[in-house]
Design a protein around this motif. Structure first.
Motif, PDB file in Angstrom:
ATOM      1  N   THR A  14      20.903  30.226  23.697  1.00 35.46           N
ATOM      2  CA  THR A  14      21.408  31.501  23.180  1.00 35.46           C
ATOM      3  C   THR A  14      22.846  31.368  22.715  1.00 35.46           C
ATOM      4  O   THR A  14      23.227  31.913  21.671  1.00 35.46           O
ATOM      5  CB  THR A  14      21.312  32.589  24.265  1.00 35.46           C
ATOM      6  N   LEU A  15      23.639  30.658  23.483  1.00 40.09           N
ATOM      7  CA  LEU A  15      25.040  30.456  23.111  1.00 40.09           C
ATOM      8  C   LEU A  15      25.178  29.569  21.881  1.00 40.09           C
ATOM      9  O   LEU A  15      26.208  29.618  21.189  1.00 40.09           O
ATOM     10  CB  LEU A  15      25.803  29.817  24.278  1.00 40.09           C
ATOM     11  N   CYS A  86      33.514  42.928  25.294  1.00 46.32           N
ATOM     12  CA  CYS A  86      33.123  41.668  25.937  1.00 46.32           C
ATOM     13  C   CYS A  86      31.823  41.833  26.716  1.00 46.32           C
ATOM     14  O   CYS A  86      30.960  40.945  26.707  1.00 46.32           O
ATOM     15  CB  CYS A  86      34.239  41.181  26.857  1.00 46.32           C
ATOM     16  N   VAL A  89      28.892  41.740  24.361  1.00 46.41           N
ATOM     17  CA  VAL A  89      28.559  40.371  23.964  1.00 46.41           C
ATOM     18  C   VAL A  89      27.808  39.660  25.088  1.00 46.41           C
ATOM     19  O   VAL A  89      26.809  38.963  24.856  1.00 46.41           O
ATOM     20  CB  VAL A  89      29.840  39.596  23.590  1.00 46.41           C
ATOM     21  N   ALA A  92      24.316  40.721  25.094  1.00 46.65           N
ATOM     22  CA  ALA A  92      23.579  40.085  23.998  1.00 46.65           C
ATOM     23  C   ALA A  92      23.196  38.652  24.360  1.00 46.65           C
ATOM     24  O   ALA A  92      22.133  38.159  23.947  1.00 46.65           O
ATOM     25  CB  ALA A  92      24.407  40.116  22.719  1.00 46.65           C
ATOM     26  N   TRP A  93      24.054  37.988  25.121  1.00 44.49           N
ATOM     27  CA  TRP A  93      23.727  36.634  25.608  1.00 44.49           C
ATOM     28  C   TRP A  93      22.697  36.674  26.733  1.00 44.49           C
ATOM     29  O   TRP A  93      22.138  35.647  27.080  1.00 44.49           O
ATOM     30  CB  TRP A  93      24.989  35.945  26.129  1.00 44.49           C
ATOM     31  N   CYS A 121      31.833  36.909  30.218  1.00 40.09           N
ATOM     32  CA  CYS A 121      31.962  36.592  28.790  1.00 40.09           C
ATOM     33  C   CYS A 121      33.214  35.757  28.549  1.00 40.09           C
ATOM     34  O   CYS A 121      33.157  34.702  27.897  1.00 40.09           O
ATOM     35  CB  CYS A 121      32.010  37.884  27.977  1.00 40.09           C
ATOM     36  N   LEU A 140      31.662  29.746  18.855  1.00 38.37           N
ATOM     37  CA  LEU A 140      30.971  30.687  19.737  1.00 38.37           C
ATOM     38  C   LEU A 140      31.481  32.103  19.524  1.00 38.37           C
ATOM     39  O   LEU A 140      30.690  33.050  19.389  1.00 38.37           O
ATOM     40  CB  LEU A 140      31.162  30.270  21.191  1.00 38.37           C
ATOM     41  N   SER A 144      29.478  35.331  17.944  1.00 39.05           N
ATOM     42  CA  SER A 144      29.159  36.395  18.892  1.00 39.05           C
ATOM     43  C   SER A 144      29.881  37.704  18.596  1.00 39.05           C
ATOM     44  O   SER A 144      29.393  38.780  18.968  1.00 39.05           O
ATOM     45  CB  SER A 144      29.489  35.944  20.315  1.00 39.05           C
ATOM     46  N   PHE A 145      31.049  37.640  17.969  1.00 40.13           N
ATOM     47  CA  PHE A 145      31.856  38.837  17.738  1.00 40.13           C
ATOM     48  C   PHE A 145      31.868  39.280  16.272  1.00 40.13           C
ATOM     49  O   PHE A 145      32.474  40.295  15.946  1.00 40.13           O
ATOM     50  CB  PHE A 145      33.303  38.601  18.200  1.00 40.13           C
TER      51      PHE A 145
END
Length: 236
Positions: A14-15, A86, A89, A92-93, A121, A140, A144-145
Motif C-alpha cells: 500500500t505504501l 495525517c 492519510v 487510507a493506508w 503516519c 511516499l 499520499s498527500f
C-alpha cells in the motif's frame, strides 16, 4: 494478551515502499502501550517524520503554487500537516490492523484513534526517510498527500484557531493574549487586547468582551501577515 499483528507485507504494498530494515516499520507501528515496547515505540520516529513531512509538503507547495505569497503557503502547510490530515492519510493506508497496542488500548478501539493514526503516519514517514533517504520519503508523501494538496480548505471562521494553526505550522509557540485596557461602565465594558506571536510584532483588537477582543486581535494579525485576506473574514 495484545492482538496479534499481521505481517506488514500488504501495508508495504500500500505504501509503495519495501523496507530494507523492516524493524523500522515495526517500530513505527508500535504504540508505547504495547507489551515490551520500551524505548522502541513510534515516538522518536514520529518526531523525525513530523519534520520530514513539513519539509516535503513545503517543497510541494512551493512548486505547485509559484505565485502564492508566504502567508498563503503557510496557511496551506498548516492545513496539510495538521492531525486530521495525517490521520486521513493513515486511514487510507489502512494501518489500523497492523498497530501494536496494549490489550486495553486494542479493546477500547484505539486503532481508530485520530491522534494515534496521525502519529503513526508521521512515524512511517520518518521510518521511510531513515530506510531509503529523502527521495523515498518524498515519493511516499507526494503520492499520499497529493489529493489533499488541492482539496478545498476549511473556511477559517475562527481567527484565534486559525492564528494558532498558523503559528504551529511555523513551529512557533501558541499566540499569547493580554488585556491592554478596559473602559466603559461595568454593564457595557470595552476591552482592548493585544496578541503576540514569537518573532512577530503585536497586534490589537477591540471588543465588548475579552473573547471578542481576542478574536479581533487575531484577525488583525492574520490580515497583516497575509495569512488571511478580507475574503476570508467574510466567513466569520
Amino acid at each position: 494478551m495484545a492482538r496479534r499483528t499481521p505481517l506488514p507485507d500488504r501495508l508495504q504494498e500500500t505504501l509503495g515502499y519495501r523496507f530494507e530494515r523492516p524493524e523500522l516499520l515495526a517500530e513505527a507501528l508500535t504504540h508505547v502501550s504495547a507489551p515490551g515496547a520500551g524505548g522502541q515505540s513510534y515516538q522518536r520516529l514520529e518526531f523525525l517524520g513530523d519534520r520530514v513531512l513539513g519539509l516535503i509538503v513545503a517543497e510541494m507547495l512551493y512548486r505547485e503554487f509559484p505565485r502564492s505569497p508566504e502567508g498563503e503557503l503557510s496557511r496551506r502547510l498548516a492545513e496539510l500537516v495538521r492531525r486530521e490530515s495525517c490521520a486521513e492519510v493513515a486511514m487510507a493506508w489502512d494501518v489500523g490492523p497492523y498497530l501494536k497496542l496494549g490489550a486495553g488500548e486494542a479493546q477500547s478501539g484505539e486503532r481508530r484513534n485520530l491522534t494515534i493514526l496521525a502519529d503513526v503516519c508521521e512515524a512511517i514517514i520518518g521510518a521511510v526517510f531513515l530506510d531509503g533517504g529523502y527521495a523515498a520519503a518524498r515519493a511516499l508523501v507526494e503520492a499520499s498527500f497529493k489529493d489533499l494538496l488541492h482539496a478545498p480548505r476549511r473556511p477559517l471562521r475562527d481567527p484565534k484557531s486559525a492564528l494558532q494553526e498558523w503559528a504551529q505550522g511555523k513551529g512557533l509557540p501558541p499566540p499569547t493574549y493580554a488585556v491592554v485596557e478596559q473602559t466603559g461602565p461595568d454593564h457595557a465594558p470595552k476591552f482592548r487586547v493585544s496578541v503576540k506571536v514569537k518573532g512577530h510584532d503585536s497586534d490589537f483588537g477591540l471588543g465588548s468582551s475579552k473573547r471578542a477582543a481576542e478574536q479581533e486581535a487575531a484577525r488583525s494579525l492574520l490580515l497583516r501577515e497575509g495569512v488571511w485576506t478580507e475574503d476570508d473574514t467574510d466567513n466569520g
